[in-house]
Every structure is written in C-alpha cells, then in structure tokens.
Design an enzyme around this catalytic site. Structure first.
Site, mmCIF file in Angstrom:
data_model
loop_
_atom_site.group_PDB
_atom_site.id
_atom_site.type_symbol
_atom_site.label_atom_id
_atom_site.label_comp_id
_atom_site.label_asym_id
_atom_site.label_seq_id
_atom_site.Cartn_x
_atom_site.Cartn_y
_atom_site.Cartn_z
ATOM 1 N N LYS A 155 81.931 62.751 43.584
ATOM 2 C CA LYS A 155 82.780 63.926 43.735
ATOM 3 C C LYS A 155 83.929 63.863 42.738
ATOM 4 O O LYS A 155 84.491 62.793 42.468
ATOM 5 C CB LYS A 155 83.362 63.998 45.147
ATOM 6 C CG LYS A 155 82.329 64.221 46.255
ATOM 7 C CD LYS A 155 81.869 65.666 46.352
ATOM 8 C CE LYS A 155 80.909 65.941 47.485
ATOM 9 N NZ LYS A 155 81.546 66.230 48.775
ATOM 10 N N GLN A 187 77.860 54.374 55.464
ATOM 11 C CA GLN A 187 77.066 55.279 54.650
ATOM 12 C C GLN A 187 76.928 54.695 53.254
ATOM 13 O O GLN A 187 77.637 53.758 52.901
ATOM 14 C CB GLN A 187 77.687 56.678 54.588
ATOM 15 C CG GLN A 187 79.093 56.694 54.102
ATOM 16 C CD GLN A 187 80.065 56.845 55.254
ATOM 17 O OE1 GLN A 187 79.757 56.481 56.371
ATOM 18 N NE2 GLN A 187 81.240 57.352 54.974
ATOM 19 N N ASP A 191 77.688 63.132 48.030
ATOM 20 C CA ASP A 191 77.703 61.815 47.392
ATOM 21 C C ASP A 191 77.304 60.691 48.356
ATOM 22 O O ASP A 191 77.412 59.521 48.030
ATOM 23 C CB ASP A 191 79.093 61.534 46.806
ATOM 24 C CG ASP A 191 80.228 61.732 47.804
ATOM 25 O OD1 ASP A 191 79.969 62.350 48.869
ATOM 26 O OD2 ASP A 191 81.355 61.280 47.537
ATOM 27 N N ASP A 205 84.237 54.789 60.625
ATOM 28 C CA ASP A 205 84.084 56.165 60.171
ATOM 29 C C ASP A 205 82.951 56.851 60.928
ATOM 30 O O ASP A 205 81.818 56.342 60.966
ATOM 31 C CB ASP A 205 83.763 56.115 58.661
ATOM 32 C CG ASP A 205 83.908 57.457 57.987
ATOM 33 O OD1 ASP A 205 85.039 57.978 57.956
ATOM 34 O OD2 ASP A 205 82.887 57.980 57.504
ATOM 35 N N GLU A 265 86.822 56.583 64.675
ATOM 36 C CA GLU A 265 87.231 57.833 64.052
ATOM 37 C C GLU A 265 86.206 58.898 64.376
ATOM 38 O O GLU A 265 85.387 59.268 63.549
ATOM 39 C CB GLU A 265 87.370 57.673 62.522
ATOM 40 C CG GLU A 265 87.971 58.880 61.842
ATOM 41 C CD GLU A 265 86.987 59.709 61.013
ATOM 42 O OE1 GLU A 265 87.428 60.689 60.399
ATOM 43 O OE2 GLU A 265 85.771 59.381 60.959
#
Lengths: 670, 670
Positions: free
Chosen positions: A269, A329, A364, A401, A430
């Site tokens: 990005k 990820q 991404d 995350d 989160e």
C-alpha cells in the site's frame, strides 16, 4: 475428573429417556447448591482475577427441613495438591457468601461444599428451647449421645477430648450442661469429629489469575519507524530510546509497537491506503513477511535482534514493558506461501483471496486457513512457537490483531498453552465486532479487550456502557482497555472538539477503566481525518511521520497527572466498583469509584461539552459512606491538590472547558 | 450419553490442572452456541410446557470470520427415535430464534446445531459483488467447483441432479449463472448435499410436557366430612355427590380433598387446635394412620373404597377430577410405627419427636426419616406405591403437603417414576418457604405450586410478583396456583374487607394465573379468624362444619362468571403473557393478558379498595396492537357483555366496590 463427570451424569438425568432410577436418586445431593457466583457459562470458562484479589463467592444453599447447614468454599491453585477451605456465612433466604484471596498467577479452582451440621442443629434447638423455658432433659441426653458417638468413631487425642467432654457434661446440672454445649469450644471439638453427613459439592469452577497489569495498565502506542526527525530516514529501535523518559514521565507502563516484522513488497500500500506504492513508501507493517523472514523476524530497517533486546532492557529500566502486535496475516511475500502452501486456500487461478474486514479491504494481506488439512497441527504449533519466541525475548504482552477472524478454539489453546509455561503473559484482543464475540474472546482467555468506548459519547451511552461492564457476564470475563484513539480509529468526536475534547476523552478513559491506551499524536491533539471517515489523514500505517512532541497546546502534563492519580488511587486501578450518581445536567457525566475495602473513594465529573461552561447540582454519595444527608465531608481536587469541606449531600459544580473540562475529587470523612 | 459427556469433558478443559492439549482443542466446536433459552440451570432440569405449546428457542450462535451459518433446532419426545429439525432465523448481533410445537405428554429434548454454510456464504458474496459490478468470473468458477465436488461425493438421484446443475451452469452467461446460483432451487439442492462442516451442537436440553390442566385449572377444596347438615353426623363420599353440580356450575375443574385416610387417636387435636380432643372430635385428617390402616386406606366414616370409586366417576361425569392430598406424615397410631420402626428416629425415651413447621406445632403427627438406614429403599418404594395405587383409582392430581420438608431427590425420583408410566399425573407443591426452595420444587418436577399471592396486597407487591413470575427463571420452572384461601390460611385482608374484598381477591387470582384455587367458605365470604392470626376460627381441620351454600351475600355467581371468562379467553389460561400498564391511581391494579398468537387480548383493572370508589385515567396498550395513539378500538365488558368503542389511548375508569370492584374488558381492533 471421572467422579465429577459421573456426578454430572447423575444430575443430568433429565437428559435420558428413561425415568430416574431409585439407585441414582439416592446418590443425588440432598442439599441444593444453586446460582453460585462468580461463574461463567456454568463453569465452561474461567472467571478473571488478578494476584492478590479477593474473590467474593455467593450461592444459594438449602435443603429440606429445618436443619442447620455447614457451608464452605474450597479452593486451590492448579499447582497446589491440597484444597484450602473457608466458612461461608448465611445471609438469609438461603443465600450464603464467603471470600478468599488468590495469590499466585495461573489457574485456580473453587467449589462449594455443604453438609448438614447435626451438632449445630442440636445446639440451635437446645438454645431456643432452654430460653423458652421448655424442659430439655431429653435433648441433653441426645446431645451427650452425639458426643459419645463422636468419641467412639475417633481415636487418639480427639477421642480423648470427646470422652472428656462427655464425662464433664454428665456431671453437670442442666443449665450448666446447656452452657457447655453452646460454648464455642464444644462446637470446635465436634466440628473436628463431624462426619459431614449429606455432603454436597457444587461443580468445580475455574478462576484464571493474572498479574495486576492485566487489570491496571496504561498503554502508549507508537511506530518505531516514525521516531526520526526526517521522514526520509527510517526510525529505528535505537531511536526509540530517546522517547522512553518522556513516555514514562507521562505515566505509561506499556509501550506497544505495531508489527516489527519484514514488510512485503507485493501489493504494498502507498500513502493514504492507495493501491500503488512508490519506491520509497515503507508499506503497512501489517503486511507481514518478505524474503527476509516472517513473524519471527525483525524488519531490517528497524535494527537488529540485538538492538531489539537492548530496547526491551532499556524500556524495563524505565518501568516500561514492550508489547508487540500479533497479527496472523501474511503479505504475499511471506515465506510460508512457498514453504507451506497447504496453509492457504488457493483459488482456481493460483491466487489467494486478500483479506477483508468489511468494509475495509486489505489487498496487501492474505490469511491462513486454520482448518486446512495441511495446517493441522503445523500452523497452530508454528504460531504458538512464534509467540513463545518473542516471550523469550522479554515480550510479555501481545496485542492481537483481529482475533475474531481466527477460530476461537485456536485462541483457547494458544493462550492456555503459552500461559501454562508463562503465566505472566497478557493478550489484548483487538476485536471490534458483536458483543457476543467480544465477550467470548475474553472467555477463551484474552486478558484485555478493545471496546466500544471510542463510540460512546453521550451521557446516556457512557452510563449504559460503563454500567454494563460492571455487571455479569461482562465483569467476570472481559477487561476493557479504553483506547482513546488507534492508528485505525480517529474518533469523530475528536475531529472538531479542540484541545478540551482530547482532555474529555482522556479523563473518561483514565478514570473509567484501569486499562487505557493512547496512540501517539493524541497527546498533541492531532485530529486531521480523511474527509468523512474516522481515519487519520496521511495515516502512519502507510508512511513515516516524525512528530514534534513539544508542540504548543499539547496535553502531556494533564495525561501525566491523570496517570499519576491512577497510581495513587486504588479505586481507579480497575473498571469495577464504578457507580453513576445524580448530576442534574445531561452534559455532565458524574460517577464514583470506590476501592473494594472502601478506603479510597474518588468522584469524577466530566463535561461532555468542549465549548461551553456547564453547571450542575450534584449529589455526594453520603449514603454509601453511611452518613446522613447533612454530613460534612472533605474533598480534595486530585488535579491540583486543593482541599475543602463539603457540607451536606447536594453540591454545585461549574466546569469551564477552557480551563479543565473535568473534576476529579477524593472524598473522605471528616 | 457417553459421546455427550465426552464433549462436555472437552469443553470443561478449564477444570483440569494442565493446559488444553492441541489434540483436544482441535475437537472443540468452532461455532459458539451460547445463552440458549429456554433452559433451567444449564439443562440440569426440564423446562415446563404443556401439550400443544409452541416452544420459542433463542440462542447466540457465531463463529470467527464472515461465513454464513446454518442454524437449526433439533427436538424429539423421549418416545421418538428420530429427531425433528427446524431452521432458526438470524435476528442480528448473533441472535437466532426458532420454534417448534410439542404435542405429546412426557419428556422432550432439544438442542441447537450449527455449521458453516459454505454454499450460502458463496452466494452471499457472489450476490454482493455482482450487485457492486465487481468481476465475478473467478467466483463463478469456484461456485461451479463447489457443485461439482458436491456431485462427486453423492450418489443416485442427488448425484444426477448436481451434475445436471453443474452442466447447466457451465453453459450459461455470467449474469445468468449468478441468477442460477442465487435461485432457491440451487440452495435447496446444495443443502441436501451439505457436508455440514464445523458442525457444532449445544448440550441437549430437557422439556417436560404435561397436559393442559397443569397450566390451566380451577381448584375447589372441601372436607368431605363437612358435607352434612348436622355437625354430629360425619359427611361421606356419598354426600359429596350432592355438591358436584354446584361446584361444576361455579366453573371448577378440580375437586380437592384433604387426606381421606384413617385418623389417629393418640394426641388427637381437639377443636381450634387444642391439645385435648373430646371423644366426638374427629381429629385433623393430617394425622394419618390408625389401626384401620395408613396412606393407602380410607377413613371408614367417609365410606368404602367402592364409594370413593363411585364419587370419582360421578365427578368425572360433571367434568371434575378429584385431587387427593399426599401428606407423608403419620399419626402415632400409623401401622408403620410397628411394621417399620426403622423408618423413624426414636428418641432415648422411646418416643418420636412430633412435627413442627415453625411456628406451627403438630403434636398429633410424626415424620419418617427418608435417609434412615432401614428406610432405603423400602420407604421410598412404599410411598411411590401409595401414589400409584391412588392413580389406579382414577386420581390424577395430587396436592402434596409440605414437600419442602422432604428430600428434593426423593421428589425428583418419585415424580419422574410415577410420570414415566402416567404422564398425565399432576403434583401441586404446598410449600410456603424461601423463594429458592419454591423454585427448586418446580425444577425437580412439581407441575404447580402454592405461592406468595395470599400475602401480596398492594399494587406494588402485586405488580412485582406477577411480573417476576413472568420472568426467568420462574417462567420456565414454576406454575403458580393462586389460592385465595386454604384451611391453613385465612388471609388478613379478608378479615375486615367485606364482600367486595372477596371479589377483589377472586378477580386477582382468576385473572392473574391460569391456576387458581379456593377453599370452601370463600364463596360465602367466611372470614372469622382466631384473633390476631391468619387462621380460621373453629377451623374445619379439627371439626365438622356444615355450610349453607345459599346464604345471602355469597359471590357464587361472580365466581362462576370469572371462571366462564377464563374458559372463553385463552389469554387467561396461563400466568404468562401478563403486562402491567399505566393507570394513575395506586389503588387500581391494571394489567393486560394476551394470548401467544395475539388474537385474544384481555384488560383487567382491579381496585384494591373494598370500601371507596376509585377513579383513574389509564392507557389502552394501543402500541402493542400496532395502533397509533388516536386509534379506535372496541371494548367488551366480559362480566356483563356490554360493548363500546374506545377513542384514543388515554381513557377513564371509575370503580365502585359496592357494585363490582373490578373490570374485565376484551379489547379488539375495530
């Protein structure tokens, strides 16, 4: 475990299709133990606690008839072989309560046991009848028989003492006998010999005890790469050293970094989340993995592993612990795509679907498939090993995350497994999703959670939310970490509110929960947003953003004072113990927090209006202090140290946001 | 059962002292199923229902990620081998609901199952992308692969139809393919082939289905021995025949007798509970047992067994069923004292302690000891056999005396055992004790329960109590039988209230619950009390009391009309579905009851003031009918048949107790 399961099988007789056999009915507990608290989902999950916390247990315990019951809590840590035990007290209407203190970190268990206390029942009736002047010679004979039988079924010293009691009783006049029976020494002696008839035991309920920082901590988030004076020069771990004193002076305990791993190149990005990155764009740190390595590796521009270790050590010297981001990820350059293609779902065209968290798109990033045939158990163990690897580097706190997009059983296992060896490790979830999932992540093991706080702005919203978090099931399973902002959330309220608005949110967060967090820039009242969105303009997720931390109008001093007040007032070191009181102005939120022992009582009034002065009559909670409405109390302004005397219950406040949009007062009895 | 227990063992991992092993974590359900209702104590006890009742099930069901879930209820009666199944609907925020109807009496079970619906997930995303104009050719290819794989793992017709669908899709243009995928036929076909991946199942929850009379019945209590015109002549079963038409005309369904067994002589109570009985005093029927026999026998003065059978048959012809008292106590002349001395606790002086239910003393009664060594299992089986014996005489309803002084496991077994063979049998618990025990008796199997109704007199008390009974856990486990009086309770309110007061209590009881009861004399407004006590003067428990049932000022006609209204209005045939509405007068209780399908809506206003007229503005619940505040509705006075039109929400009422202290109105939409 087997005996317990058997008992549960017995209790669950209604599940079977045949009637309850008499042989099983005779094994059912005669004493009912119901509605025990604290319990989550019938004991399926552990109730949260921290070291040194007093656990208050309540339960309805009752049986047929009028006999006295003996009711106890048994508890132990998972590391202890023997159970501790404490007596519960009857409150009336079959309610009992008791408490115990958990000292060690790690799993604990408790249960309630109850039996018919025949000697106490005897004494109770004897006392009543004797007082009423009813003849009791037959009762006394029965009592002596109880003592004699107790002696007969015991040996050694206990036998001797019971025989002695029996002989003593036999030689006394009736009134003296009554007194001897009712003496506490007799109760104590007979309790030692008690057969505990009709012993009933509740299920065993788990408690998860964590270190205090799971409940009380102040988080500061920064991007290490932005600790530079030139956007063209990538900040490093070594640069972060310069920030440590100031962060600590502001009163923070946890210094949290977004992912520090190598960043992918594919689909990187660009600035402001654009789909094409320029050659110098650093990319989102959440696009984890490149040829340099994956989640176990360090992005080379940040420094070496040795640099990281030195930073962890330096932070610790400043009383700060480093928290890392655990974001499962991968960028499309993550080594796993080649090493473990079976951990991913490949589409018919040989690609992997990029991640989405509607409405957000992460072109991404791709996700692993936890239940892919090739991922079990390799992926699960690899992820556990990654966490443990960072734990071994001194990282004891992880912000995770989007945990709600990964399987719940995975978290239940990973957290349990890591904490079995390292009970001090803290995981912050989160997740911004449905309430049920938010709570469930707490149940499966998360120590702390992001919250809806960011979107609770009105008095009604804040009252409802803070109150809900103080009630079951939330209070048992969910510790709210009130972040005032994050790199992902530039709250709408902050866009136009000016400095006073930042102080309002800081006061609400710091006073509302033992856990709060701030992403750097908040102390500088940064608020530039992508138009119409709750996102930061020129987001630091996609570019290096140096800051001048001495910029005029900052609220660093106020944050430091708020954190100082938190350290000095135990009532503020948890989200629990919060009660809203009357302040007759819908723009003023007014609540009190009181420590469990009652000794620390802080009143907080926050105006929600960053522009205008607000005034209100309000009530001092004198009734909670056991005082009459005209009592005199001492007030202390914890922001500036001023002291005064309050006369009576109803008081008046005026809040001028251009000075300070809130008041924090300690109330003490004269 | 074993598989289920295993699963529970897995879920209960937190109980163990070692961390969750990965092998077990992989077996944990990926989909969470939480907070299912209706459930009592996690499924330990059965939820109450009646034949033909629709069971509304709600649950929070959710998993990680964004996949669509398929959620179903499975249910069956214990007599059925196969499960029924019905789809649940998502309500938002992870909440799902669904319902099914139970038809047969006896135990039923249900559970919730959920899996990831991969085809629905595919279709949902396909639809969204197609609508947004995003290219979907890759998605279509994935979809066709799903269909092909489904075909490959099936045989026969299903295989053929899936192959056909796949071929058809392959030949279509993109837009046509999208439409074909989203067509309900495709969903249906793919559902048949669904592998139900990640299938999760809730625990199995029990439901106990009883006949409708468990929820809706009107009880009339009389002492057969008082059905005589001369206190010197003991009334008989044959005398009771004469009362049947009048009792039925008053609208009662259940005719309940205090114990009909031989009455002991030893320590027999005299008139007004005196400790010395005269030679002609009949004694309390609760002092059960003499040389003539015990709980299985009939008091000779009442008639023969043949007489009893004839009375049961005659009652049935009048639409009445006979309910007997099951009072497990013994006079000191009960045959068991000699036959089974081991069923009792003997004192050192060779006596047995007489019964007490503080502050009441029963010198003519002794109790068995259920857990005496000699009583297991003989006493338990004997008591069961006694009940079954009366069931075989046609008695299908039992009022149980003081069940809270007998062991809970005993009731759980006895009720389960009797109802396994005779699911139509109804047990009413006469317990006046703590709320927890009252509820627990319902949980262990009691169909109905005596209540605190008798002591709820003010608007606040009645509102709180009726509302509580409509909420969990009460609504699932406890059916309140509102007795307006009993031989033991001559309520204080009735002592001075006059006829209007009796009408007030009758209206509250008949309208408040589907179950209500009356002890004879109430319809004649009898209220003479032992001074300062809530007991009847010259209590029928200790003497024969003939009555003139045509005495002026009786309320027989009103009771008959109230019972008629109950029969004609389904909303009144349960205590559930009751809501309080605004009537601005603290002397007027005003509530509505609405049938589950909404078609029957009855409004009830009762003045609590038996002496003065009371007036109030009140609100018609137009919002519940989906009507605006100015809507027009039709009202019908169910006591006298008058009809009118209401205009708007706020109305006015005036209640004159000397006419009728309540109003009962059916509201319908014009």
């Amino acid at each position: 475990m087997t005996a317990e399961l058997l008992q549960q099988a017995l209790t669950k007789q209604n599940d079977s299709t045949s009637p309850l056999p008499l042989s099983q009915a005779l094994l059912l507990p005669r004493i009912a133990i119901e509605d025990t608290t604290p319990v989550i989902d019938g004991g399926d999950f552990a109730v949260k606690a921290v070291e040194g916390e007093r656990i208050h247990v309540t339960s309805n315990v009752f049986a047929d008839g009028h006999d006295r019951l003996a009711v106890r809590i048994r508890w132990r840590s998972a590391r202890e072989e023997h159970w501790h035990s404490v007596t519960m007290t009857e409150l009336g209407n079959n309610a009992w309560d008791g408490s115990f203190t958990v000292q060690a970190q790690g799993p604990h268990h408790y249960c309630i046991e109850a039996w018919i206390d025949q000697f106490a029942s005897f004494c109770y009736e004897l006392g009543k009848k004797h007082t009423a002047g009813v003849p009791v010679s037959l009762e006394l004979q029965e009592g002596r028989n109880q003592v004699l039988h107790a002696a007969e079924r015991n040996e050694g010293e206990l036998h001797q003492r019971l025989i002695q009691l029996h002989q003593e009783l036999s030689g006394l006049l009736e009134t003296e006998q009554v007194a001897r029976f009712l003496h506490e020494d007799s109760a104590e002696l007979m309790a030692q010999a008690d057969l505990r008839p009709y012993l009933s035991t509740s299920p065993i309920y788990p408690i998860d005890v964590e270190r205090r920082q799971a409940l009380f901590a102040s988080w500061y988030e920064l991007f290490p790469r932005s600790i530079t004076d030139d956007p063209a020069r990538h900040g490093t771990f070594n640069d972060v050293h310069s920030r440590l004193p100031m962060i600590r002076d502001m009163g923070f305990d946890v210094l949290y970094f977004p992912p520090i791993h190598p960043i992918g190149r594919s689909h990187r990005k660009g600035k402001n989340n654009s789909l094409t990155a320029g050659p110098d764009d650093p990319g989102s740190p959440y696009a984890i993995g490149s040829e340099e390595g994956g989640h176990e590796a360090i992005h080379a521009q940040l420094g070496s592993r040795e640099d990281f270790r030195r930073l962890v050590a330096a932070a610790a010297e400043h009383g700060l612990e480093i928290a890392l981001d655990f974001a499962i990820q991968c960028s499309q350059d993550h080594p796993w795509l080649k090493q473990h293609p079976g951990w991913f779902n490949w589409r018919p065209d040989g690609t992997i679907k990029y991640a989405e968290n509607p409405p957000k798109k992460y072109q991404d990033i791709v996700n692993v498939d936890f239940y892919a045939a090739d991922a079990i158990p390799g992926l699960w163990m690899e992820l556990r090993d990654i966490v443990v690897g960072w734990v071994q580097e001194g990282v004891k706190t992880f912000r995770v995350d989007n945990p709600h997009t990964k399987p719940l059983p995975f978290w239940q296992w990973l957290i349990s497994d890591v904490r079995a060896e390292h009970p001090e490790v803290i995981f912050l979830a989160e997740a911004f999703t449905t309430p049920a999932m938010m709570a469930r992540l707490g149940k499966v093991g998360y120590s702390q959670s992001y919250t809806y706080f960011t979107w609770r702005n009105t008095k009604a919203e804040l009252s409802e939310y803070f109150t809900q978090l103080n009630q079951s099931p939330w209070r048992e399973c969910y510790r709210p970490n009130f972040f005032v902002n994050t790199p992902d959330i530039n709250p709408g309220f902050l866009h136009q509110c000016g400095r006073a608005g930042f102080l309002i949110r800081a006061a609400l967060a710091t006073m509302g929960s033992g856990l709060w967090g701030m992403y750097s820039g908040f102390e500088l009242c940064e608020s530039a947003a992508v138009p119409g969105k709750e996102e930061y303009l020129d987001s630091e997720k996609y570019e290096i953003r140096p800051r001048d931390f001495s910029i005029p109008g900052n609220i660093i001093a106020q944050i430091a004072q708020l954190n100082r007040i938190r350290r000095q007032n135990p009532a503020l070191q948890t989200h629990l113990g919060l009660t809203f009181y009357n302040a007759w102005n819908d723009n003023i939120v007014y609540f009190g927090k009181r420590s469990e022992d009652g000794s620390n009582f802080v009143l907080v009034a926050v105006s929600l209006d960053p522009f205008n002065a607000q005034e209100a009559h309000f009530e001092l909670p004198l009734w909670e202090l056991g005082l009459p409405d005209d009592a005199q109390t001492q007030g202390e302004d914890l922001m500036n140290g001023h002291r005064w005397t309050w006369h009576g219950k109803t008081q008046f406040m005026r809040i001028e946001p251009w000075n300070q949009p809130f008041g924090i007062w300690r109330i003490t009895v004269s």
